[in-house]
Design a protein around this motif. Structure first.
Motif, PDB file in Angstrom:
ATOM      1  N   VAL A 293       0.870  -1.167   0.000  1.00 28.86           N
ATOM      2  CA  VAL A 293       0.000   0.000   0.000  1.00 28.86           C
ATOM      3  C   VAL A 293       0.910   1.220   0.000  1.00 28.86           C
ATOM      4  O   VAL A 293       1.921   1.259   0.693  1.00 28.86           O
ATOM      5  CB  VAL A 293      -0.932   0.006   1.232  1.00 28.86           C
ATOM      6  N   LEU A 294       0.536   2.231  -0.788  1.00 33.32           N
ATOM      7  CA  LEU A 294       1.345   3.427  -0.921  1.00 33.32           C
ATOM      8  C   LEU A 294       0.662   4.598  -0.229  1.00 33.32           C
ATOM      9  O   LEU A 294      -0.514   4.844  -0.444  1.00 33.32           O
ATOM     10  CB  LEU A 294       1.548   3.759  -2.398  1.00 33.32           C
ATOM     11  N   LEU A 295       1.423   5.310   0.592  1.00 29.30           N
ATOM     12  CA  LEU A 295       0.942   6.511   1.264  1.00 29.30           C
ATOM     13  C   LEU A 295       1.684   7.696   0.666  1.00 29.30           C
ATOM     14  O   LEU A 295       2.912   7.740   0.688  1.00 29.30           O
ATOM     15  CB  LEU A 295       1.218   6.427   2.769  1.00 29.30           C
ATOM     16  N   PHE A 296       0.946   8.640   0.104  1.00 33.22           N
ATOM     17  CA  PHE A 296       1.534   9.836  -0.475  1.00 33.22           C
ATOM     18  C   PHE A 296       1.460  10.960   0.548  1.00 33.22           C
ATOM     19  O   PHE A 296       0.389  11.266   1.057  1.00 33.22           O
ATOM     20  CB  PHE A 296       0.802  10.225  -1.761  1.00 33.22           C
ATOM     21  N   ILE A 297       2.617  11.564   0.835  1.00 33.46           N
ATOM     22  CA  ILE A 297       2.721  12.588   1.869  1.00 33.46           C
ATOM     23  C   ILE A 297       3.353  13.829   1.257  1.00 33.46           C
ATOM     24  O   ILE A 297       4.331  13.722   0.510  1.00 33.46           O
ATOM     25  CB  ILE A 297       3.600  12.101   3.047  1.00 33.46           C
ATOM     26  N   GLY A 298       2.816  14.983   1.581  1.00 33.09           N
ATOM     27  CA  GLY A 298       3.390  16.236   1.113  1.00 33.09           C
ATOM     28  C   GLY A 298       3.420  17.250   2.231  1.00 33.09           C
ATOM     29  O   GLY A 298       2.697  17.131   3.213  1.00 33.09           O
ATOM     30  N   ILE A 299       4.268  18.248   2.086  1.00 34.35           N
ATOM     31  CA  ILE A 299       4.364  19.321   3.076  1.00 34.35           C
ATOM     32  C   ILE A 299       3.808  20.588   2.421  1.00 34.35           C
ATOM     33  O   ILE A 299       4.325  21.035   1.401  1.00 34.35           O
ATOM     34  CB  ILE A 299       5.818  19.553   3.526  1.00 34.35           C
ATOM     35  N   GLN A 300       2.760  21.139   3.007  1.00 31.96           N
ATOM     36  CA  GLN A 300       2.172  22.366   2.474  1.00 31.96           C
ATOM     37  C   GLN A 300       2.917  23.585   3.001  1.00 31.96           C
ATOM     38  O   GLN A 300       3.491  23.565   4.084  1.00 31.96           O
ATOM     39  CB  GLN A 300       0.699  22.470   2.865  1.00 31.96           C
ATOM     40  N   ASN A 301       2.882  24.632   2.229  1.00 32.37           N
ATOM     41  CA  ASN A 301       3.460  25.928   2.597  1.00 32.37           C
ATOM     42  C   ASN A 301       4.958  25.859   2.856  1.00 32.37           C
ATOM     43  O   ASN A 301       5.509  26.671   3.601  1.00 32.37           O
ATOM     44  CB  ASN A 301       2.741  26.521   3.823  1.00 32.37           C
ATOM     45  N   PHE A 302       5.620  24.917   2.233  1.00 37.15           N
ATOM     46  CA  PHE A 302       7.063  24.767   2.446  1.00 37.15           C
ATOM     47  C   PHE A 302       7.840  25.941   1.859  1.00 37.15           C
ATOM     48  O   PHE A 302       8.912  26.281   2.353  1.00 37.15           O
ATOM     49  CB  PHE A 302       7.559  23.449   1.855  1.00 37.15           C
ATOM     50  N   THR A 303       7.309  26.576   0.828  1.00 38.82           N
ATOM     51  CA  THR A 303       8.012  27.715   0.240  1.00 38.82           C
ATOM     52  C   THR A 303       8.207  28.835   1.256  1.00 38.82           C
ATOM     53  O   THR A 303       9.177  29.586   1.165  1.00 38.82           O
ATOM     54  CB  THR A 303       7.264  28.252  -0.995  1.00 38.82           C
TER      55      THR A 303
ATOM     56  N   HIS B 221      13.657  31.442   5.885  1.00 37.84           N
ATOM     57  CA  HIS B 221      14.894  30.945   6.509  1.00 37.84           C
ATOM     58  C   HIS B 221      15.992  30.568   5.518  1.00 37.84           C
ATOM     59  O   HIS B 221      17.107  30.276   5.944  1.00 37.84           O
ATOM     60  CB  HIS B 221      14.574  29.731   7.379  1.00 37.84           C
ATOM     61  N   GLY B 222      15.676  30.516   4.247  1.00 40.06           N
ATOM     62  CA  GLY B 222      16.680  30.181   3.237  1.00 40.06           C
ATOM     63  C   GLY B 222      16.641  28.713   2.849  1.00 40.06           C
ATOM     64  O   GLY B 222      16.107  27.864   3.559  1.00 40.06           O
ATOM     65  N   TYR B 223      17.222  28.438   1.685  1.00 40.66           N
ATOM     66  CA  TYR B 223      17.193  27.082   1.131  1.00 40.66           C
ATOM     67  C   TYR B 223      18.014  26.084   1.932  1.00 40.66           C
ATOM     68  O   TYR B 223      17.639  24.923   2.045  1.00 40.66           O
ATOM     69  CB  TYR B 223      17.656  27.087  -0.331  1.00 40.66           C
ATOM     70  N   ASN B 224      19.129  26.516   2.502  1.00 39.71           N
ATOM     71  CA  ASN B 224      19.929  25.589   3.313  1.00 39.71           C
ATOM     72  C   ASN B 224      19.132  25.086   4.513  1.00 39.71           C
ATOM     73  O   ASN B 224      19.172  23.897   4.840  1.00 39.71           O
ATOM     74  CB  ASN B 224      21.235  26.240   3.770  1.00 39.71           C
ATOM     75  N   PHE B 225      18.408  26.000   5.157  1.00 42.94           N
ATOM     76  CA  PHE B 225      17.573  25.599   6.283  1.00 42.94           C
ATOM     77  C   PHE B 225      16.440  24.689   5.803  1.00 42.94           C
ATOM     78  O   PHE B 225      16.124  23.682   6.441  1.00 42.94           O
ATOM     79  CB  PHE B 225      16.993  26.832   6.995  1.00 42.94           C
TER      80      PHE B 225
END
Length: 132
Positions: A60-70, A76-80
């Motif tokens: 079974v596959l669970l698709f997970i995403g992070i909202q508002n990551f931009t 905080h910058g791309y490194n963070f």
């Protein structure tokens, strides 16, 4: 707070739609490992799916995403942001059971593969991942 929406659980036997889900961009340090998170990448995901189907294994596959990551990258910058992605990958791996695999699909999208699970068992385990 980072909201992590669950895109859904899909049985591999019902996963024809997966063939068109992601556009693959190559950003890896090797053919199968994502450079930012250390997780298997989307190329390895497709290899794994073909292997499971060839062996007539269930998963079974669970698709997970992070909202508002931009916002994290913007403030905080791309490194963070990369550190956050790496830590998130670590959290997913901490909960991985024997036979489970975790993949970084692209950007802030991840796929958790529950090998040998049915939908009910995977739904019980997915509750561990609910983060607000």
């Amino acid at each position: 707070n980072i909201l992590i929406p669950f895109y859904g659980l899909f049985s591999i036997n019902e996963s024809i739609i997966l063939n068109c889900l992601f556009i693959v961009k190559y950003h890896s340090i090797s053919d199968n490992i994502d450079a930012t998170t250390g997780l298997y990448n989307i190329i390895e995901f497709w290899k794994y799916i073909r292997t499971l189907q060839g062996q007539n294994e269930s998963a079974v596959l669970l698709f997970i995403g992070i909202q508002n990551f931009t916002q994290i990258n913007h403030i905080h910058g791309y490194n963070f942001g990369d550190k956050v992605l790496h830590k998130f990958a670590d959290i997913l791996m901490e909960h991985a059971g024997e036979g489970d695999k975790v993949f970084r699909a692209e950007g802030v999208s991840f796929i958790y593969c529950f090998k040998g699970y049915d939908i009910d068992k995977a739904q019980r385990k997915q509750k561990v991942f609910k983060i607000n």
